[in-house]
Motif scaffolding. Sequence first.
Motif, short mmCIF file in Angstrom:
data_model
loop_
_atom_site.label_atom_id
_atom_site.label_comp_id
_atom_site.label_asym_id
_atom_site.label_seq_id
_atom_site.Cartn_x
_atom_site.Cartn_y
_atom_site.Cartn_z
N CYS A 230 0.24 1.63 -6.09
CA CYS A 230 0.97 0.95 -7.11
C CYS A 230 0.13 -0.02 -7.92
CB CYS A 230 1.98 0.04 -6.43
SG CYS A 230 2.98 -1.08 -7.50
N LEU A 231 -1.28 -0.52 -7.09
CA LEU A 231 -2.26 -1.51 -7.64
C LEU A 231 -3.05 -0.53 -8.71
CD1 LEU A 231 -3.62 -4.08 -7.69
CD2 LEU A 231 -4.92 -3.38 -5.48
N GLU A 232 -3.15 0.73 -8.29
CA GLU A 232 -4.25 1.44 -9.13
C GLU A 232 -3.24 1.53 -10.44
OE1 GLU A 232 -6.58 4.34 -10.94
OE2 GLU A 232 -6.80 2.63 -9.54
N GLN A 233 -2.08 1.69 -10.34
CA GLN A 233 -1.14 1.84 -11.68
C GLN A 233 -1.27 0.51 -12.48
OE1 GLN A 233 -0.03 4.73 -12.98
NE2 GLN A 233 -0.78 5.81 -11.04
N ILE A 234 -0.99 -0.47 -11.63
CA ILE A 234 -1.33 -1.66 -12.58
C ILE A 234 -2.85 -1.86 -13.28
CG2 ILE A 234 -1.51 -4.19 -11.95
CD1 ILE A 234 0.53 -3.98 -9.72
N ARG A 235 -3.84 -1.52 -12.36
CA ARG A 235 -4.86 -1.73 -12.82
C ARG A 235 -5.30 -0.75 -14.23
NH1 ARG A 235 -9.26 1.81 -12.43
NH2 ARG A 235 -11.43 0.75 -12.74
N GLU A 236 -4.75 0.55 -14.15
CA GLU A 236 -4.88 1.43 -15.18
C GLU A 236 -4.09 0.92 -16.46
OE1 GLU A 236 -6.51 4.13 -15.81
OE2 GLU A 236 -7.58 3.55 -13.98
N ALA A 237 -2.89 0.25 -16.23
CA ALA A 237 -2.19 -0.19 -17.27
C ALA A 237 -2.55 -1.52 -18.02
CB ALA A 237 -0.71 -0.54 -16.60
N MET A 238 -3.19 -2.33 -17.06
CA MET A 238 -3.96 -3.54 -17.89
C MET A 238 -5.24 -3.00 -18.62
SD MET A 238 -3.77 -6.14 -14.54
CE MET A 238 -4.45 -7.67 -15.39
N LEU A 239 -6.13 -2.19 -17.91
CA LEU A 239 -6.99 -1.64 -18.89
C LEU A 239 -6.70 -0.83 -20.11
CD1 LEU A 239 -9.19 0.25 -15.90
CD2 LEU A 239 -10.00 -2.09 -17.22
N HIS A 240 -5.67 -0.39 -20.32
CA HIS A 240 -5.15 0.19 -21.53
C HIS A 240 -4.12 -0.84 -22.05
CE1 HIS A 240 -6.81 3.76 -19.12
NE2 HIS A 240 -7.18 4.02 -20.47
N HIS A 241 -3.97 -1.99 -21.83
CA HIS A 241 -3.12 -3.06 -22.58
C HIS A 241 -1.69 -2.38 -22.56
CE1 HIS A 241 -7.12 -4.76 -24.67
NE2 HIS A 241 -6.94 -4.58 -23.45
N ARG A 242 -1.27 -1.79 -21.47
CA ARG A 242 0.14 -1.44 -21.56
C ARG A 242 0.81 -2.64 -20.50
NH1 ARG A 242 -2.07 3.85 -20.11
NH2 ARG A 242 -1.38 3.41 -17.92
N TRP A 243 1.20 -3.52 -21.08
CA TRP A 243 1.38 -4.72 -20.31
C TRP A 243 2.83 -4.66 -19.74
CZ3 TRP A 243 -2.77 -6.98 -19.33
CH2 TRP A 243 -3.78 -7.21 -19.98
N GLN A 244 3.92 -3.93 -20.43
CA GLN A 244 5.23 -3.79 -19.97
C GLN A 244 5.31 -2.94 -18.79
OE1 GLN A 244 7.92 -5.21 -20.87
NE2 GLN A 244 9.25 -3.91 -19.17
N GLU A 245 4.44 -1.97 -18.90
CA GLU A 245 4.11 -1.01 -17.74
C GLU A 245 3.67 -1.76 -16.54
OE1 GLU A 245 1.77 2.80 -16.49
OE2 GLU A 245 2.17 2.69 -18.54
N ALA A 246 2.70 -2.61 -16.70
CA ALA A 246 1.89 -3.52 -15.82
C ALA A 246 2.67 -4.31 -15.05
CB ALA A 246 0.66 -3.92 -16.31
N ALA A 247 3.93 -4.96 -16.05
CA ALA A 247 4.64 -5.85 -15.29
C ALA A 247 5.50 -5.24 -14.57
CB ALA A 247 5.42 -6.69 -16.41
N GLU A 248 6.28 -3.95 -14.73
CA GLU A 248 7.14 -3.36 -13.96
C GLU A 248 6.45 -2.98 -12.58
OE1 GLU A 248 8.04 0.03 -16.60
OE2 GLU A 248 9.24 -1.11 -17.85
N TYR A 249 5.25 -2.47 -12.48
CA TYR A 249 4.48 -2.33 -11.35
C TYR A 249 4.32 -3.55 -10.46
CZ TYR A 249 3.82 2.66 -12.37
OH TYR A 249 3.81 4.01 -12.63
N MET A 250 4.09 -4.70 -11.35
CA MET A 250 3.56 -5.94 -10.52
C MET A 250 4.84 -6.32 -10.14
SD MET A 250 1.72 -8.11 -9.47
CE MET A 250 0.09 -7.60 -10.21
N ALA A 251 6.17 -6.23 -10.24
CA ALA A 251 7.32 -6.38 -9.76
C ALA A 251 7.75 -5.85 -8.34
CB ALA A 251 8.68 -6.26 -10.47
#
Length: 427
Positions: A58-79
Amino acid sequence: MDDLEEHLGLHKHLVDDDGDSSDNSSTLRGKKLRLPLVQPMFVETKKETGFTQSCRMCLEQIREAMLHHRWQEAAEYMACYPQILEDKACYTTKQYKELIWRASTEILHHHPKSTIEDYNIIYERLKHSGFKLYLKVSLEHSFHLMLQGKFEDAKQHLAAAESWRYGKESSAQIQRTKLIQAYRSLLDFIIWSEKKVVLSNNNTVDALSENQSMHNYFRQASVNLKGILSNPGVWDPFILSYVEMLEFYEDYEEALKVLNDYAFDNSFPPNPNAHVYLYKYLQRHGAPQKKLIHVLKNLQLLVPSHELMLEYTSLLLQSEKQKNTQKALGIVLEMLDFACWRNNLDVWMCLKTIIDKLQTEDDWESIISEKMTLRKEWWPALHFTRFHANKDSEENPELLEVKAPLVKILCPDRTLKYYAEPVTRGK
């Protein structure tokens, strides 16, 4: 992002390359080069549970989403990611909580639909999650509220943090509490300033009640702002706020004492701004020339290239003393030692004025020679080349006119080519 990479185990030690190669470039002094090898993102261990592995993914997915500025996706994983805090086997809970704090606020900062309520929810959850970052999170929460213009809310959060305690107070906790007290007082000053503006612009309000309200905020702010001087550090906005309030209530003696202590207390780190504030205050209140010179003398020792050195020079020249004229010469030459003043017409005109004044003395040549002794080898390259002359001729002809006569005076034993080449025009 460094925190994420650290938790993902991306920073590994370099290992030896066991591959065989006959290329001489792969050896150095008989030893093989230590090259980094690609490490797998996730390494299963006997102690790693499925829950822990899921959290790492999950943390890896957050990292990848943040690196590519996919903020909605990062927020969903961070939840989902904060579930890792429920893992009792985790011995780095504090690190995970700080990572959640940093990543969550970063995502909210960039998310196009984030609201102040989202920030409040995150900050409140982190503050009450039972770890020792309470004061730091509270301070950051108040900063965010200040940026949103919610000064009263920010003050309430800081007041709550000020009274918070966790076990035995450490020195770090004490320092953070003092910082929180200072910022709470700064908010009192901001609210005081707003009331002052309202009072001055609106004659229909109840002046007596507004004045009383303002004075209450002044008293609340002054307690901690005055106490700041007992904690050595750089407190510029806090000191300025306190002095402004003291001036408003015409307590000029206390304001001057605060600025003097801030500038000359040896327990404080050297701070050019402190001397600038003191000088501006003395100037506003018509202090004698001798006091102004004393303050600028100390500023010159800290920052010889400061813009106030022109005022310092002007004050010295007004004294009509030869010693001060020589001192003014040294100050201006030190300013011109810095490239930022190289093309400043005012500084060169000031230098010309000083030299013209010195030439009325019999020993003026030896005075200038003494000041230029350490500069004669490198000053010409900084100021008096053909390139400088052509550039000054094109961009600022008046500067060329002021500098040209000074070449022989400052560097009499050098043959310099500081003159503009004639412009050739085609037929």
